[in-house]
Design an enzyme around this catalytic site. Structure first.
Site, PDB file in Angstrom:
ATOM      1  N   ALA A  28       0.848  -1.184   0.000  1.00 32.03           N
ATOM      2  CA  ALA A  28       0.000   0.000   0.000  1.00 32.03           C
ATOM      3  C   ALA A  28       0.885   1.234   0.000  1.00 32.03           C
ATOM      4  O   ALA A  28       2.073   1.163   0.306  1.00 32.03           O
ATOM      5  CB  ALA A  28      -0.917   0.006   1.230  1.00 32.03           C
ATOM      6  N   LYS A  29       0.318   2.364  -0.365  1.00 32.52           N
ATOM      7  CA  LYS A  29       1.027   3.646  -0.324  1.00 32.52           C
ATOM      8  C   LYS A  29       0.031   4.742   0.018  1.00 32.52           C
ATOM      9  O   LYS A  29      -1.167   4.619  -0.208  1.00 32.52           O
ATOM     10  CB  LYS A  29       1.678   3.965  -1.673  1.00 32.52           C
ATOM     11  CG  LYS A  29       3.004   3.264  -1.908  1.00 32.52           C
ATOM     12  CD  LYS A  29       4.116   3.863  -1.062  1.00 32.52           C
ATOM     13  CE  LYS A  29       5.425   3.126  -1.295  1.00 32.52           C
ATOM     14  NZ  LYS A  29       6.548   3.753  -0.566  1.00 32.52           N
ATOM     15  N   GLY A  30       0.548   5.814   0.543  1.00 30.56           N
ATOM     16  CA  GLY A  30      -0.263   6.990   0.820  1.00 30.56           C
ATOM     17  C   GLY A  30       0.661   8.170   0.980  1.00 30.56           C
ATOM     18  O   GLY A  30       1.873   8.006   1.160  1.00 30.56           O
TER      19      GLY A  30
END
Length: 287
Positions: A28-30
């Site tokens: 995941a990334k943010g």
């Protein structure tokens, strides 16, 4: 740059990276779109805490474990941990890259750069070469590649050209990396370093070298137009997705050996995983 397309692509790359490293993670990334240079420490803390308030239900020890990336450090992760604790109680395994006193790893800061060194060493060994005596060019001089350049230099490699957002420099006899690190911190960039000559930043990818290490910001890619001019025999992708597909084809036809990002820069997630296991096991043993 933080936008939905970039974040989605980075999340997919992280999914593949954890699979390559054989860890029980997904990907995941943010991120937050902002200019860190315009924020005070207090403003950065407020921004981090508000961001955590928005995502606290999405992250967790067994769901999504944030780790530091571009523009963040151990202090940032401490703020995330503290803010998350307001909603869910103290759980140090919910983030990695924390300060040592909060259960962090002694080697997390240098982990990605050290992983680049190990990956490069293994690649060169397969071709009957070693770090020592090889000429390196690095694009970018942030946390990852500054550590990689320092370690490469300590192992006998010669870094002959470096670029970052401030400019680019070259010394065919080899750049004194410890001195460059001090200069870069004091002057917020490599520009003006007295131990090398200034060059056009656009030429950094096509400078003479054995090994090219792209580690610049997302979007500073190797394109089809400059791929034909790249002289390096090996490319070690310290950056995420540093080239477009057409450039990949051109480089492959030229016989350039490319070590992909999902392996070359997996040192960071490797140590993050070990930190997560260490903290989780310690807490479980205390229950």
């Amino acid at each position: 740059m933080v936008d939905p397309d970039a974040v989605n692509a980075l999340a997919q790359l992280m999914t593949w990276k954890t699979e390559v490293a054989n860890f029980s993670y997904g990907g995941a990334k943010g991120g937050i779109g902002c200019d860190l240079g315009q924020l005070s420490l207090f403003e950065l803390e407020r921004l981090t805490r508000v961001f955590t308030q928005k995502i606290h239900d999405l992250i967790g020890v067994s769901t999504d474990v944030p780790a530091p990336d571009m523009g963040t450090n151990a202090q940032t992760m401490a703020w995330v941990l503290d803010e998350h604790a307001k909603f869910h109680g103290y759980s140090p395994a919910v983030v990695t890259g924390k300060p040592i006193d909060l259960g962090g790893s002694l080697c997390r800061e240098a982990a990605t750069g050290r992983g680049v060194l190990f990956a490069t060493e293994a690649l060169l060994n397969e071709h009957g070469k070693s770090i020592a005596g090889q000429q390196f060019v690095v694009q970018g001089f942030g946390n990852v590649v500054s550590w990689a350049a320092q370690l490469i230099s300590e192992n006998g490699g010669k870094v002959v050209a470096v670029s970052d957002i401030s400019g680019a420099i070259k010394n065919s006899k080899g750049i004194d990396i410890p001195s460059l690190l001090k200069h870069s911190v004091a002057n917020r960039g490599v520009k003006g370093f007295s131990g090398a000559d200034p060059i056009d930043p656009n030429s950094i990818l096509v400078e003479d070298c054995e090994v090219l290490i792209p580690a610049a910001l997302w979007g500073c890619d190797q394109q089809e137009e400059n791929a034909n001019e790249i002289k390096a025999k090996f490319i070690v992708e310290a950056a995420n997705h540093p080239k477009d597909p057409k450039a990949d084809e051109v480089l492959s036809k030229k016989g350039v050996t490319i070590l992909p990002d999902i392996y070359a820069n997996s040192g960071g997630v490797t140590v993050s995983y070990l930190e997560w296991v260490q903290v989780s096991y310690t807490l479980s043993s205390l229950l």
